[in-house]
Structure formats: C-alpha cells, structure tokens
Design a protein around this motif. Sequence first.
Motif, PDB file in Angstrom:
ATOM      1  N   THR A 159      15.997 -11.550   3.167  1.00  0.00           N
ATOM      2  CA  THR A 159      14.657 -12.119   3.320  1.00  0.00           C
ATOM      3  C   THR A 159      14.136 -12.616   1.983  1.00  0.00           C
ATOM      4  N   ASP A 160      13.337 -13.675   2.026  1.00  0.00           N
ATOM      5  CA  ASP A 160      12.591 -14.081   0.842  1.00  0.00           C
ATOM      6  C   ASP A 160      11.471 -13.075   0.621  1.00  0.00           C
ATOM      7  N   ASP A 161      10.809 -13.169  -0.512  1.00  0.00           N
ATOM      8  CA  ASP A 161       9.799 -12.159  -0.813  1.00  0.00           C
ATOM      9  C   ASP A 161       8.643 -12.779  -1.593  1.00  0.00           C
ATOM     10  N   GLU A 162       7.545 -12.045  -1.629  1.00  0.00           N
ATOM     11  CA  GLU A 162       6.410 -12.407  -2.467  1.00  0.00           C
ATOM     12  C   GLU A 162       5.726 -11.122  -2.909  1.00  0.00           C
ATOM     13  N   ILE A 163       4.982 -11.221  -3.999  1.00  0.00           N
ATOM     14  CA  ILE A 163       4.269 -10.070  -4.541  1.00  0.00           C
ATOM     15  C   ILE A 163       2.820 -10.149  -4.064  1.00  0.00           C
ATOM     16  N   ILE A 164       2.335  -9.063  -3.498  1.00  0.00           N
ATOM     17  CA  ILE A 164       0.967  -9.050  -2.978  1.00  0.00           C
ATOM     18  C   ILE A 164       0.182  -7.890  -3.591  1.00  0.00           C
ATOM     19  N   LEU A 165      -1.133  -8.023  -3.569  1.00  0.00           N
ATOM     20  CA  LEU A 165      -2.026  -6.984  -4.064  1.00  0.00           C
ATOM     21  C   LEU A 165      -2.479  -6.150  -2.870  1.00  0.00           C
ATOM     22  N   VAL A 166      -2.225  -4.835  -2.917  1.00  0.00           N
ATOM     23  CA  VAL A 166      -2.537  -3.985  -1.767  1.00  0.00           C
ATOM     24  C   VAL A 166      -3.332  -2.754  -2.198  1.00  0.00           C
ATOM     25  N   ALA A 167      -3.966  -2.161  -1.203  1.00  0.00           N
ATOM     26  CA  ALA A 167      -4.688  -0.904  -1.388  1.00  0.00           C
ATOM     27  C   ALA A 167      -4.849  -0.242  -0.029  1.00  0.00           C
ATOM     28  N   SER A 168      -5.105   1.056  -0.041  1.00  0.00           N
ATOM     29  CA  SER A 168      -5.424   1.762   1.193  1.00  0.00           C
ATOM     30  C   SER A 168      -6.838   1.402   1.619  1.00  0.00           C
ATOM     31  N   LEU A 171      -9.496   3.718   0.252  1.00  0.00           N
ATOM     32  CA  LEU A 171      -9.850   3.750  -1.172  1.00  0.00           C
ATOM     33  C   LEU A 171     -11.303   3.305  -1.353  1.00  0.00           C
ATOM     34  N   VAL A 172     -12.105   4.150  -1.960  1.00  0.00           N
ATOM     35  CA  VAL A 172     -13.521   3.839  -2.170  1.00  0.00           C
ATOM     36  C   VAL A 172     -13.652   2.609  -3.069  1.00  0.00           C
ATOM     37  N   GLY A 173     -14.394   1.608  -2.587  1.00  0.00           N
ATOM     38  CA  GLY A 173     -14.637   0.408  -3.368  1.00  0.00           C
ATOM     39  C   GLY A 173     -13.719  -0.751  -3.035  1.00  0.00           C
ATOM     40  N   VAL A 174     -12.692  -0.516  -2.201  1.00  0.00           N
ATOM     41  CA  VAL A 174     -11.718  -1.572  -1.934  1.00  0.00           C
ATOM     42  C   VAL A 174     -12.290  -2.662  -1.036  1.00  0.00           C
ATOM     43  N   ASP A 175     -13.394  -2.369  -0.343  1.00  0.00           N
ATOM     44  CA  ASP A 175     -13.985  -3.375   0.541  1.00  0.00           C
ATOM     45  C   ASP A 175     -14.898  -4.344  -0.198  1.00  0.00           C
ATOM     46  N   SER A 176     -15.006  -4.189  -1.500  1.00  0.00           N
ATOM     47  CA  SER A 176     -15.832  -5.103  -2.290  1.00  0.00           C
ATOM     48  C   SER A 176     -15.233  -6.500  -2.297  1.00  0.00           C
ATOM     49  N   GLN A 177     -16.096  -7.503  -2.263  1.00  0.00           N
ATOM     50  CA  GLN A 177     -15.638  -8.879  -2.341  1.00  0.00           C
ATOM     51  C   GLN A 177     -15.718  -9.417  -3.770  1.00  0.00           C
ATOM     52  N   LEU A 187      -5.159   1.029 -11.385  1.00  0.00           N
ATOM     53  CA  LEU A 187      -4.008   0.183 -11.107  1.00  0.00           C
ATOM     54  C   LEU A 187      -2.740   1.015 -11.197  1.00  0.00           C
ATOM     55  N   LEU A 188      -1.980   1.027 -10.094  1.00  0.00           N
ATOM     56  CA  LEU A 188      -0.667   1.671 -10.084  1.00  0.00           C
ATOM     57  C   LEU A 188       0.320   0.583 -10.468  1.00  0.00           C
ATOM     58  N   GLU A 189       0.758   0.585 -11.708  1.00  0.00           N
ATOM     59  CA  GLU A 189       1.400  -0.597 -12.292  1.00  0.00           C
ATOM     60  C   GLU A 189       2.920  -0.512 -12.327  1.00  0.00           C
ATOM     61  N   VAL A 229      -0.226   4.440  -3.554  1.00  0.00           N
ATOM     62  CA  VAL A 229      -1.218   3.504  -3.016  1.00  0.00           C
ATOM     63  C   VAL A 229      -1.514   3.838  -1.557  1.00  0.00           C
ATOM     64  N   LEU A 230      -0.519   4.316  -0.809  1.00  0.00           N
ATOM     65  CA  LEU A 230      -0.758   4.771   0.566  1.00  0.00           C
ATOM     66  C   LEU A 230      -1.684   5.981   0.591  1.00  0.00           C
ATOM     67  N   ALA A 231      -1.625   6.787  -0.459  1.00  0.00           N
ATOM     68  CA  ALA A 231      -2.474   7.980  -0.547  1.00  0.00           C
ATOM     69  C   ALA A 231      -3.873   7.668  -1.056  1.00  0.00           C
ATOM     70  N   GLY A 232      -4.154   6.387  -1.306  1.00  0.00           N
ATOM     71  CA  GLY A 232      -5.496   5.995  -1.735  1.00  0.00           C
ATOM     72  C   GLY A 232      -5.778   6.242  -3.194  1.00  0.00           C
ATOM     73  N   GLN A 233      -4.713   6.228  -4.027  1.00  0.00           N
ATOM     74  CA  GLN A 233      -4.882   6.535  -5.443  1.00  0.00           C
ATOM     75  C   GLN A 233      -5.184   5.320  -6.307  1.00  0.00           C
ATOM     76  N   GLY A 234      -5.163   4.125  -5.716  1.00  0.00           N
ATOM     77  CA  GLY A 234      -5.458   2.934  -6.518  1.00  0.00           C
ATOM     78  C   GLY A 234      -4.963   1.674  -5.848  1.00  0.00           C
ATOM     79  N   ILE A 235      -4.998   0.567  -6.602  1.00  0.00           N
ATOM     80  CA  ILE A 235      -4.490  -0.717  -6.126  1.00  0.00           C
ATOM     81  C   ILE A 235      -3.129  -0.965  -6.766  1.00  0.00           C
ATOM     82  N   ALA A 236      -2.340  -1.856  -6.154  1.00  0.00           N
ATOM     83  CA  ALA A 236      -0.991  -2.084  -6.697  1.00  0.00           C
ATOM     84  C   ALA A 236      -0.485  -3.456  -6.284  1.00  0.00           C
TER      85      ALA A 236
END
Length: 293
Positions: A159-168, A171-177, A187-189, A229-236
């Motif tokens: 498969t081809d692939d792409e890098i995306i920004l994800v979060a649970s 995670l508090v604050g992830v719904d911010s626009q 950031l889980l880097e 990131v699945l555990a809600g520890q940050g964005i990645a």
Amino acid sequence: MRMPPLKSLQVFLSAARHKSFKAAAEELFVTQAAISQQIRILESYFATPLFIRENKQTQLNAQGLRLFPFIENAFEQIKLGVNAVKGEPNANELKVSALHSVTSLLLLPNINIFQEENSEICVQFAPNNNLESFMQNGVDVAIRRGFGEYQGLGSRKLTDDEIILVASPLLVGVDSQDPTEIFTLPLLEDTSSDIQEAINDCCKQFHINKAELRSSIRTTDALPIIQNVLAGQGIAFVSRALVNHNIKMGQLVNVFDYAYASSRALFLVAPEHHFNWPKVQRFEQWAKALFVS
C-alpha cells in the motif's frame, strides 16, 4: 482409459477461472485461437460442450461446472508435488519478519482471518525493524516501509502511505479548532526522517514554531507512540496505514484532516524466488486485502 491432454485441461482451468478465452490466452501466453482449439479438443473427448458462449463472456455449463472442481484440485496437487520436489522449505510453516508496529497493530490482531483460510499453515512472526538474513534466520518474507528497492531482494507493494496528525478524541483540548492551542498539547514525536518532514510541513502550513513544540516522547519506533496516543497521552504524526482501523473505529481522530504524502510505502520483501512459493503467495494476497480494508 485414455486421458484427455494435460494441456487441454490446463486451458480449461484458466478459461473457467477467468470466464474468458481472451484472458486465458493472456495468462498462458498463447493466442485466443489456440485456446479455442484446446477447448474443442476437450469437448470432443467428452463428446459434450463445456462452456456457454454468450457475447464477450464465457460461462461453464452444467457439465463444465461438474468437471471444474476435479481439474482445479488436480492441478493444485500437481503444484504441491512440484514444490515438494523443487525444495520449498517447510511448506506448512511461514515465518514473517515485520516491523514491531506492523506486527503488533496489524498482523497479530488480524492473522486469525489468514489462518481460517489457510489452516494448514502455521505462521510465526519475527518482529524486527531491520532486514534479517533470510537464509540464516529462516525468514520466508518480510514487511518493510521504504522505497521498494532492496539489494538482492524482490519486493511487492502492499500500500501507499501518508503521514497524518492524530489524537485520541478523549484527549482534553483536542477538539479545539485553533492550531496554536492544538500544538501546545504534548507531542509524541517519531524522529524518523519522513515523519520529521511531515512535522516541518505541518508547522509551516499552520504557522507554528517547531522549536516550541512540547515533545514528551522521542523515538524512531512507531509502536509506543501509537500506544500512547491511543491512551490519550498527546498528539502524534504517524503512518496512516498503521492507524486507519483505529480512525474508522473512532479510537483516533485525524486532527485538522492533516495529511502529508509520504515517498515511502509498505512492501513485502524477500528473495525473488520466495514469491513463487504458494505459502508466500497466499500471505501476499491476504496482506494486500488487509491494507485495502
């Protein structure tokens, strides 16, 4: 009893599977006229038609449907016999070397589907982020992320692939626009080069100073990053291929729908002759379907 020509039976099998004389000709590298001739020989032997020819499609009739499973099984047995003599090692055992992340997130949770369809094959996983010596370690096939060029080895793109920004979504604050608020989250880097390219691109796109990002983990291993990131520890920033299922299940969200086209893809890698082995061919077919789904 005189048997029909083996060549005619091979042509029958190909034409029946493809439902097309033209496709059978392409598969067997002969002319369509040659296919028709072999079918006529077979129908003459049985003194009955085997196909229904309608417009551009060719279907088996009742007699053809009755014959088909026996011929299919016979050629499968021939193939197994040839492989046994040719020296395919451990035809009922498949050793797969894969990245830790691919093994834990994709292969292990789904391998039961492969085993239901191939119950005679025992699958052994050898998680490894480096390409092993296939002969020395008994590896049949590997899954790697890269450009598809591996010295002395063959490769098949999964498969081809792409890098995306994800979060649970938990995670508090992830719904911010507001990108400024999102990028104050931990950031889980992943420090792999293509992930870093995506981070640089995203920061440029949203006018964020990369130096101000709050990295709480740094590693080249995607597995602990995705687990955290699945555990809600940050964005990645992660490979979409590794988390597509989690997004569909609502366990992760693609923040801002950000995606960075990666130059890398996921490949099956092995010595070229390994791809002729039935067990590897079956695994390849299953793996491609896994990534498509």
